[in-house]
Enzyme design. Structure first.
Site, PDB file in Angstrom:
ATOM      1  N   PHE A   1      42.272  12.609   2.210  1.00  0.00           N
ATOM      2  CA  PHE A   1      43.290  13.657   2.072  1.00  0.00           C
ATOM      3  C   PHE A   1      44.487  13.216   2.898  1.00  0.00           C
ATOM      4  CE2 PHE A   1      44.913  17.780   3.871  1.00  0.00           C
ATOM      5  CZ  PHE A   1      45.149  18.492   2.714  1.00  0.00           C
TER       6      PHE A   1
ATOM      7  N   GLN B   1      27.556  20.072  32.505  1.00  0.00           N
ATOM      8  CA  GLN B   1      27.251  20.695  33.805  1.00  0.00           C
ATOM      9  C   GLN B   1      25.739  20.854  33.992  1.00  0.00           C
ATOM     10  OE1 GLN B   1      29.884  20.906  35.487  1.00  0.00           O
ATOM     11  NE2 GLN B   1      29.041  21.750  37.378  1.00  0.00           N
TER      12      GLN B   1
ATOM     13  N   GLU C   1      42.565  19.549  10.864  1.00  0.00           N
ATOM     14  CA  GLU C   1      42.556  20.676   9.899  1.00  0.00           C
ATOM     15  C   GLU C   1      43.239  21.906  10.503  1.00  0.00           C
ATOM     16  OE1 GLU C   1      39.384  21.100   7.187  1.00  0.00           O
ATOM     17  OE2 GLU C   1      38.781  19.002   7.339  1.00  0.00           O
TER      18      GLU C   1
HETATM   19  C1  LIG Z   1      40.244  12.628  14.085  1.00  0.00           C
HETATM   20  C2  LIG Z   1      41.389  13.104  13.234  1.00  0.00           C
HETATM   21  C3  LIG Z   1      41.250  13.132  11.850  1.00  0.00           C
HETATM   22  C4  LIG Z   1      42.311  13.536  11.043  1.00  0.00           C
HETATM   23  N1  LIG Z   1      42.180  13.474   9.679  1.00  0.00           N
HETATM   24  C5  LIG Z   1      43.234  13.789   8.886  1.00  0.00           C
HETATM   25  C6  LIG Z   1      43.160  13.624   7.466  1.00  0.00           C
HETATM   26  O1  LIG Z   1      42.142  13.203   6.917  1.00  0.00           O
HETATM   27  N2  LIG Z   1      44.258  13.919   6.728  1.00  0.00           N
HETATM   28  C7  LIG Z   1      45.410  14.384   7.283  1.00  0.00           C
HETATM   29  O2  LIG Z   1      46.354  14.636   6.546  1.00  0.00           O
HETATM   30  N3  LIG Z   1      45.521  14.539   8.624  1.00  0.00           N
HETATM   31  C8  LIG Z   1      44.471  14.246   9.441  1.00  0.00           C
HETATM   32  N4  LIG Z   1      44.562  14.389  10.805  1.00  0.00           N
HETATM   33  C9  LIG Z   1      45.807  14.876  11.378  1.00  0.00           C
HETATM   34  C10 LIG Z   1      45.684  16.260  11.975  1.00  0.00           C
HETATM   35  O3  LIG Z   1      45.545  17.226  10.954  1.00  0.00           O
HETATM   36  C11 LIG Z   1      46.900  16.496  12.883  1.00  0.00           C
HETATM   37  O4  LIG Z   1      46.734  15.639  14.008  1.00  0.00           O
HETATM   38  C12 LIG Z   1      47.065  17.934  13.316  1.00  0.00           C
HETATM   39  O5  LIG Z   1      47.387  18.760  12.230  1.00  0.00           O
HETATM   40  C13 LIG Z   1      48.138  18.095  14.399  1.00  0.00           C
HETATM   41  O6  LIG Z   1      49.303  17.421  14.076  1.00  0.00           O
HETATM   42  P1  LIG Z   1      49.950  16.429  15.142  1.00  0.00           P
HETATM   43  O7  LIG Z   1      48.885  15.495  15.613  1.00  0.00           O
HETATM   44  O8  LIG Z   1      51.165  15.842  14.565  1.00  0.00           O
HETATM   45  O9  LIG Z   1      50.331  17.334  16.385  1.00  0.00           O
HETATM   46  P2  LIG Z   1      51.684  18.190  16.529  1.00  0.00           P
HETATM   47  O10 LIG Z   1      51.897  18.992  15.308  1.00  0.00           O
HETATM   48  O11 LIG Z   1      52.773  17.319  17.000  1.00  0.00           O
HETATM   49  O12 LIG Z   1      51.266  19.188  17.687  1.00  0.00           O
HETATM   50  C14 LIG Z   1      51.378  18.886  19.080  1.00  0.00           C
HETATM   51  C15 LIG Z   1      51.070  20.154  19.864  1.00  0.00           C
HETATM   52  O13 LIG Z   1      52.060  21.165  19.544  1.00  0.00           O
HETATM   53  C16 LIG Z   1      51.415  22.337  19.114  1.00  0.00           C
HETATM   54  N5  LIG Z   1      52.262  23.017  18.138  1.00  0.00           N
HETATM   55  C17 LIG Z   1      52.836  22.505  17.023  1.00  0.00           C
HETATM   56  N6  LIG Z   1      53.545  23.455  16.380  1.00  0.00           N
HETATM   57  C18 LIG Z   1      53.395  24.606  17.096  1.00  0.00           C
HETATM   58  C19 LIG Z   1      53.857  25.940  16.946  1.00  0.00           C
HETATM   59  N7  LIG Z   1      54.618  26.303  15.907  1.00  0.00           N
HETATM   60  N8  LIG Z   1      53.516  26.835  17.890  1.00  0.00           N
HETATM   61  C20 LIG Z   1      52.741  26.487  18.931  1.00  0.00           C
HETATM   62  N9  LIG Z   1      52.262  25.241  19.145  1.00  0.00           N
HETATM   63  C21 LIG Z   1      52.590  24.326  18.226  1.00  0.00           C
HETATM   64  C22 LIG Z   1      50.101  21.864  18.502  1.00  0.00           C
HETATM   65  O14 LIG Z   1      49.132  22.890  18.437  1.00  0.00           O
HETATM   66  C23 LIG Z   1      49.719  20.767  19.488  1.00  0.00           C
HETATM   67  O15 LIG Z   1      49.133  21.353  20.618  1.00  0.00           O
HETATM   68  C24 LIG Z   1      43.519  13.988  11.632  1.00  0.00           C
HETATM   69  C25 LIG Z   1      43.648  13.967  13.026  1.00  0.00           C
HETATM   70  C26 LIG Z   1      42.604  13.543  13.824  1.00  0.00           C
HETATM   71  C27 LIG Z   1      42.789  13.516  15.319  1.00  0.00           C
END
Ligand SMILES: Cc1cc2nc3c(=O)[nH]c(=O)nc-3n(C[C@H](O)[C@H](O)[C@H](O)COP(=O)(O)OP(=O)(O)OC[C@H]3O[C@@H](n4cnc5c(N)ncnc54)[C@H](O)[C@@H]3O)c2cc1C
Length: 382
Positions: free
Chosen positions: A122, A336, A363
């Site tokens: 995805f 712990q 997700e």
């Molecule tokens: C092991 C793993 C597997 C994954 N697999 C997939 C996959 O198969 N397909 C896919 O498409 N993606 C995948 N992802 C991506 C994942 O869905 C994203 O990492 C996630 O949605 C967060 O996006 P980001 O890492 O860019 O963090 P960011 O969006 O940059 O967020 C950084 C921080 O800001 C906070 N934040 C952001 N916006 C707001 C808001 N409006 N209000 C308050 N806080 C906010 C977030 O909660 C977080 O704490 C995967 C990630 C990991 C780690």
């Protein structure tokens, strides 16, 4: 229910035995080798695990949401990397085709996904678009009988094994948000598709995430999923379902950790008695059990509502938020309760502690779940 009660309990019992006998003994090896053995993947195929959620007419088991959650609870009884092998075929990789595919798309792709002959990934997240997925920049420009796709996707689970991607890309550059996004089936062998090396991660070794690059990829019109501009809606509906599945896995892992903690507390002695006799240890066990039980009730309730045809966007967000945070607390207490043994690798507890951390991130992060819940409440939908 898609299955009668007896078939359902046989399936659950089969998965439970598979987890305990074939996965648990290999947990450490999988983490050390960063790879699930081929023989175990083959067994997953023969058990039909790749096709849990794919309709029976396309070769899957056609489970309803409640049944899928029951299986996810069992799969949570071992390292999450095992579940990840089948996770994208069961959930986010395949469900766009199940929900939005044409008959021809379903007939072409679902049997291969159900059997595990190919893996689906995805592809939503991008370097600049994570939580704000609707701002994605990967472009899909319509030209004649195809779309020309360019862009990079990030952290894509199973990308290095994928035979196809469910891709979200911007087909209308004049629309900046969700309405400009369309979804596509992109075969991994199309010219211009390339996958980067697996990222080094905090946990879940054996499950891989990679960048996926699309350079002038020609995706034929017939591989668009749903109508133009429906791609973001597709992604969100797929994620509603995925969040319930992940919540089930979180509960399963928590229940496994509680079992391990109880066994350890019964056996480990300090001050001349079993540590399980100390009320402060009992309090941690009780807190973990209470929270895991609450999460189990929540996810089962939401899954039943979805099977009844209800919109469970808010309930799925509640379950994912609570269950993923809950399993983090349970894993922390497990370290712990095990004391120093919880911190060293031999006992596997620190590995689970690292493994469960990502449940609060992928997700939809916990913060995004909070926003979804609050948005639904304020709309009067709670
Ligand atoms: C092991 C793993 C597997 C994954 N697999 C997939 C996959 O198969 N397909 C896919 O498409 N993606 C995948 N992802 C991506 C994942 O869905 C994203 O990492 C996630 O949605 C967060 O996006 P980001 O890492 O860019 O963090 P960011 O969006 O940059 O967020 C950084 C921080 O800001 C906070 N934040 C952001 N916006 C707001 C808001 N409006 N209000 C308050 N806080 C906010 C977030 O909660 C977080 O704490 C995967 C990630 C990991 C780690």
């Amino acid at each position: 229910m898609a299955l009668d009660a007896e078939t359902r309990s046989q399936l659950i019992e089969t998965v439970r035995r598979f987890v305990r006998e074939r996965c648990v003994p290999f947990e450490r090896q999988v983490a050390d080798d960063d790879r699930v053995p081929d023989a175990i993947v083959a067994e997953m195929r023969s058990l039909g695990l790749f096709g849990l959620s794919i309709p029976v007419e396309y070769g899957g088991l056609g489970l309803g949401m409640e049944e899928e959650v029951l299986v996810a609870l069992e799969l949570g009884g071992t390292s999450p990397a095992f579940r990840s092998v089948i996770g994208t075929n069961v959930g986010i990789g395949s469900q766009g085709v199940v929900m939005f595919g044409t008959d021809a798309q379903k007939a072409e792709w679902l049997p291969k996904l159900a059997s595990g002959a190919i893996v689906a990934s995805f592809a939503l997240t991008e370097p600049g678009a994570g939580s704000d997925a609707a701002s994605l920049k990967t472009s899909a420009i319509h030209q004649g009988d195809h779309y020309l796709v360019n862009g990079t996707k990030r952290f894509i689970t199973n990308a290095n094994r994928a035979g196809m991607f469910t891709l979200m890309a911007r087909s209308d550059a004049t629309k900046k948000g969700a309405s400009g996004v369309s979804a596509f089936i992109v075969p991994a062998d199309l010219e211009g598709v390339s996958v980067g090396p697996p990222e080094k991660k905090m946990g879940q070794q054996g499950a891989h995430i990679c960048d996926v690059h699309f350079d002038d990829v020609r995706v034929p019109d017939h591989l668009r999923l749903g109508r133009e501009g429906e791609g973001f809606k597709l992604a969100m509906q797929v994620l509603d379902r995925g969040r319930l599945h992940i919540s089930g896995v979180c509960v399963g892992v928590a229940e496994r950790l509680i079992r391990d903690c109880v066994a350890y507390a019964r056996e480990r002695e300090q001050f001349g008695q079993k540590i399980g006799e100390f009320q402060l240890i009992q309090a941690m066990l009780a807190d973990s059990k209470t929270e895991a039980y609450a999460a189990r009730c929540m996810v089962m309730d939401a899954a039943k509502k979805r099977d009844e045809g209800g919109n469970v966007t808010m309930e799925a967000a509640c379950a994912k938020y609570f269950a993923s945070e809950m399993v983090g607390r349970v894993a922390d207490r497990a370290v712990q309760i095990f004391g120093g043994a919880g911190y060293v690798a031999d006992y596997g507890i620190e590995r689970f502690y690292r493994d469960v951390r990502t449940f609060r991130i992928y997700e939809g992060t916990s913060q995004i779940q909070q926003l979804v819940i609050a948005r639904n409440l304020l709309r009067g939908e709670g």
